[in-house]
Write a protein that holds these residues in place. Structure first.
Motif, PDB file in Angstrom:
ATOM      1  N   HIS A   1      -2.409  -2.913  -9.024  1.00  0.00           N
ATOM      2  CA  HIS A   1      -2.046  -4.169  -9.690  1.00  0.00           C
ATOM      3  C   HIS A   1      -1.308  -3.811 -10.970  1.00  0.00           C
ATOM      4  O   HIS A   1      -1.909  -3.284 -11.909  1.00  0.00           O
ATOM      5  CB  HIS A   1      -3.292  -4.986 -10.018  1.00  0.00           C
ATOM      6  CG  HIS A   1      -2.971  -6.262 -10.739  1.00  0.00           C
ATOM      7  ND1 HIS A   1      -3.830  -6.853 -11.637  1.00  0.00           N
ATOM      8  CD2 HIS A   1      -1.869  -7.049 -10.718  1.00  0.00           C
ATOM      9  CE1 HIS A   1      -3.286  -7.948 -12.121  1.00  0.00           C
ATOM     10  NE2 HIS A   1      -2.087  -8.081 -11.578  1.00  0.00           N
TER      11      HIS A   1
ATOM     12  N   TRP B   1      -3.852   0.738  -3.658  1.00  0.00           N
ATOM     13  CA  TRP B   1      -3.486  -0.623  -4.034  1.00  0.00           C
ATOM     14  C   TRP B   1      -3.428  -0.642  -5.556  1.00  0.00           C
ATOM     15  O   TRP B   1      -4.362  -0.242  -6.230  1.00  0.00           O
ATOM     16  CB  TRP B   1      -4.520  -1.632  -3.528  1.00  0.00           C
ATOM     17  CG  TRP B   1      -4.473  -1.846  -2.049  1.00  0.00           C
ATOM     18  CD1 TRP B   1      -5.204  -1.182  -1.118  1.00  0.00           C
ATOM     19  CD2 TRP B   1      -3.658  -2.767  -1.352  1.00  0.00           C
ATOM     20  NE1 TRP B   1      -4.899  -1.622   0.147  1.00  0.00           N
ATOM     21  CE2 TRP B   1      -3.946  -2.616   0.034  1.00  0.00           C
ATOM     22  CE3 TRP B   1      -2.707  -3.712  -1.725  1.00  0.00           C
ATOM     23  CZ2 TRP B   1      -3.323  -3.366   1.017  1.00  0.00           C
ATOM     24  CZ3 TRP B   1      -2.089  -4.458  -0.742  1.00  0.00           C
ATOM     25  CH2 TRP B   1      -2.391  -4.292   0.614  1.00  0.00           C
TER      26      TRP B   1
ATOM     27  N   LEU C   1      -4.382  -8.782   3.568  1.00  0.00           N
ATOM     28  CA  LEU C   1      -4.650  -9.654   2.428  1.00  0.00           C
ATOM     29  C   LEU C   1      -5.081 -11.018   2.916  1.00  0.00           C
ATOM     30  O   LEU C   1      -4.446 -11.613   3.789  1.00  0.00           O
ATOM     31  CB  LEU C   1      -3.404  -9.790   1.549  1.00  0.00           C
ATOM     32  CG  LEU C   1      -2.910  -8.520   0.866  1.00  0.00           C
ATOM     33  CD1 LEU C   1      -1.650  -8.818   0.077  1.00  0.00           C
ATOM     34  CD2 LEU C   1      -3.983  -7.950  -0.051  1.00  0.00           C
TER      35      LEU C   1
ATOM     36  N   MET D   1       0.848  -1.185   0.000  1.00  0.00           N
ATOM     37  CA  MET D   1       0.000   0.000   0.000  1.00  0.00           C
ATOM     38  C   MET D   1       0.883   1.235   0.000  1.00  0.00           C
ATOM     39  O   MET D   1       1.906   1.291   0.638  1.00  0.00           O
ATOM     40  CB  MET D   1      -0.935  -0.017   1.192  1.00  0.00           C
ATOM     41  CG  MET D   1      -1.969   1.088   1.139  1.00  0.00           C
ATOM     42  SD  MET D   1      -3.212   0.875   2.420  1.00  0.00           S
ATOM     43  CE  MET D   1      -2.265   1.192   3.868  1.00  0.00           C
TER      44      MET D   1
END
Length: 565
Positions: A294, A292, A66, A1
């Motif tokens: 990806h 966050w 997570l 993060m």
């Protein structure tokens, strides 16, 4: 993060904590609490991690954000959206619609794979397939709209909901639709774009403005009929816009990186890593401003790409080495051929001038000596000198023969050895023949020359000293080595002479060994009393043959086919 507002301050604070942590680690720190130790201090960092100092060191209590979502193995190309009850709705190209809740996965067959999933600001989950739009109601998917017939063969690429409650749907191969109160409206004409302009991402900000990410490094904003376009002029440089997220800021991710919009221009996100973010496929902004992300590494950032580049470089260097080696071989071959031509020239000059001239002088002196009376001391002295001159002529002719033989063997070792046998066979009754095994292969010129000289020396010894009845030369062209064997059935060689390297004053055997060592070959001489002598020379294939690498590959293939023999 990543906290974008206080990244540097937090990073320096973490460095301070880590420096103390390393100090405590040197005294034996564990990551579990010690219930029997007395607390020496307690603190909490910005990520919620508790740090406790005890008599045994520093302990930490960390909460993991997570949790593994255990969908069926083999599922891929996910389209994900979170429901209000903690469930996760997932579409996949090779699975029916899946709902994960309390570690249980439920399947619902919709007929077509779900390629797009979207959660609107009210918490409603929308699903897009190639033939319709679905909405989750009471934990069940319900079809609410059918894709217009002209769009049937396309997939839903992105969805978002505007301030009026209308659903905007972008199709995979181009085209933008708006669904409101059961009516579809094509939006491309209103935006001034063509139907082939592909939209990869869409989002709606807090003010109800719709943002669309296109494939050509372009962002379009729609606000109650107002259409604004942004591109490289406004600092946008992400390539294909694959991810949009509107929170405190507008975030745009793409193939080339991640940027945020300040209302006027786009600014790239600076990261601690030396490599920029590439292939951003998903963005999620947390309530505290953390992100966050990806990001899929670009092809040039993957380990296998770097390994491939290294392999290409090594292959290039190896190719340059082989090219240089080939050039050196060609050069050495040219030099050796030039040496052979020079030998032929010297042999002709010696034969046509010097030897014939000396022979004429000898004949003249012979005629003068015959004019003197028999028994005259002068005549006796002249005849002794003439005898020595004849010996010199014989030795000189032998040297000329050696020079010519060295050039003649370029036509083939078997032919050269046959010529040597014919010359010596005129004065000896021993039977002689040459045997060739395997397919004759071109040899390196230097190796060919040295092999011939070693074999010729062995033949000279066999004809002149062995008193043999049978002499044989065997040449074997094998993929692993070149073998030369000279055998006779004569009286053999004394062991003490072999151990001493030959007879005193003779350098034939030592010269053979020196020549074999020069080309990296192995020379073995074996003999038994009354059983003859065998001279065997073994030259490795890599040194003997032109194109030795090809022969090595044939050898390996033959061993594989032959079961490793």
């Amino acid at each position: 993060m990543m906290d974008t507002t206080s990244h540097r301050r937090e990073l320096s604070w973490h460095r301070w904590v880590l420096s103390w942590l390393c100090l405590f680690l040197s005294y034996g720190v564990t990551a579990t609490a010690r219930a029997n130790d007395r607390d020496r201090g307690i603190g909490q960092d910005r990520e919620g991690t508790l740090w406790v100092g005890t008599s045994g060191g520093l302990d930490c209590f960390r909460h993991s954000s997570l949790v593994l979502a255990e969908f069926p193995r083999g599922s891929h190309d996910f389209a994900l959206a979170a429901g209000n009850d903690g469930a996760i709705w997932a579409g996949s190209t090779n699975r029916p619609l899946m709902r994960l809740h309390d570690k249980q996965v439920e399947f619902t067959e919709l007929g077509e794979p779900v390629r797009c999933a979207y959660r609107d600001p009210e918490g409603t989950v929308w699903l897009g397939t190639s033939d319709g739009i679905w909405r989750i109601e009471n934990d069940r998917p319900v079809r609410v709209a059918t894709i217009p017939s002209q769009e049937t063969f396309q997939q839903v690429q992105a969805m978002t909901k505007d301030a009026a409650g209308a659903l905007w749907v972008a199709m995979s191969t181009g085209g933008l639709l708006r669904w409101k109160d059961g009516v579809w409206t094509r939006m491309d004409p209103q935006l001034g774009t063509t139907e082939v302009a592909r939209i990869y991402s869409a989002t709606t900000d807090a003010r109800g403005r719709v943002w669309l990410g296109y494939h050509d490094n372009r962002i379009v904003m729609v606000d109650n009929g107002l259409v604004l376009r942004y591109g490289a002029t406004e600092g946008l440089d992400v390539g294909l816009g694959t991810a949009l997220r509107a929170g405190r800021r507008l975030w745009v991710g793409g193939q080339l990186g991640l940027v945020h919009f300040d209302g006027q221009r786009f600014h790239p996100l600076a990261v601690a890593s030396s490599e920029p973010l590439r292939g951003v496929a998903g963005i999620l902004e947390m309530p505290d401003g953390g992100l966050w992300i990806h990001a899929v590494p670009g092809i040039f950032q993957t380990w296998w790409f770097r390994a491939s580049c290294l392999a290409v470089v090594l292959a290039g260097l190896w190719g340059l080495f082989l090219l240089r080696l080939r050039q050196m071989r060609v050069r050495m071959r040219g030099l050796l051929e030039e040496r052979h031509r020079e030998r032929e020239r010297i042999a002709r000059e010696l034969h046509d001038t010097l030897l014939q001239g000396v022979q004429g002088v000898v004949l003249r002196l012979q005629s003068v000596a015959e004019m003197l009376p028999v028994g005259d001391p002068v005549r006796n002295a002249m005849e002794d000198a003439l005898d020595r001159a004849d010996n010199v002529l014989v030795e000189s002719r032998d040297r000329v023969k050696d020079l010519r033989a060295a050039s003649e063997h370029t036509r083939g070792l078997s032919h050269a050895f046959a010529k040597v046998g014919e010359e010596f066979g005129q004065d000896h009754s021993a039977g002689f023949h040459v045997v060739v095994e395997g397919q004759p292969t071109p040899l390196e010129p230097i190796v060919r020359d040295e092999v011939f000289r070693i074999g010729r020396e062995a033949l000279v010894n066999a004809f002149q000293h062995a008193d043999a009845q049978r002499i044989e030369v065997a040449l074997t062209y094998d993929c692993r080595e070149l073998r030369l064997r000279v055998r006779d059935d004569g009286r053999g060689v004394d062991v003490e002479f072999l151990q001493a390297g030959g007879r005193p004053g003779h350098w034939g055997l030592s010269g053979m060994r020196e020549r074999a060592k020069k080309i990296g070959a192995r020379l073995d001489i074996s003999c038994r009393s009354e059983s003859g002598t065998e001279v065997e020379l073994r030259v490795p294939a890599r040194a003997a043959y032109l194109g030795a690498q090809k022969c090595a590959w044939r050898n390996r293939l033959g061993r594989i086919v032959g079961g490793g023999r």
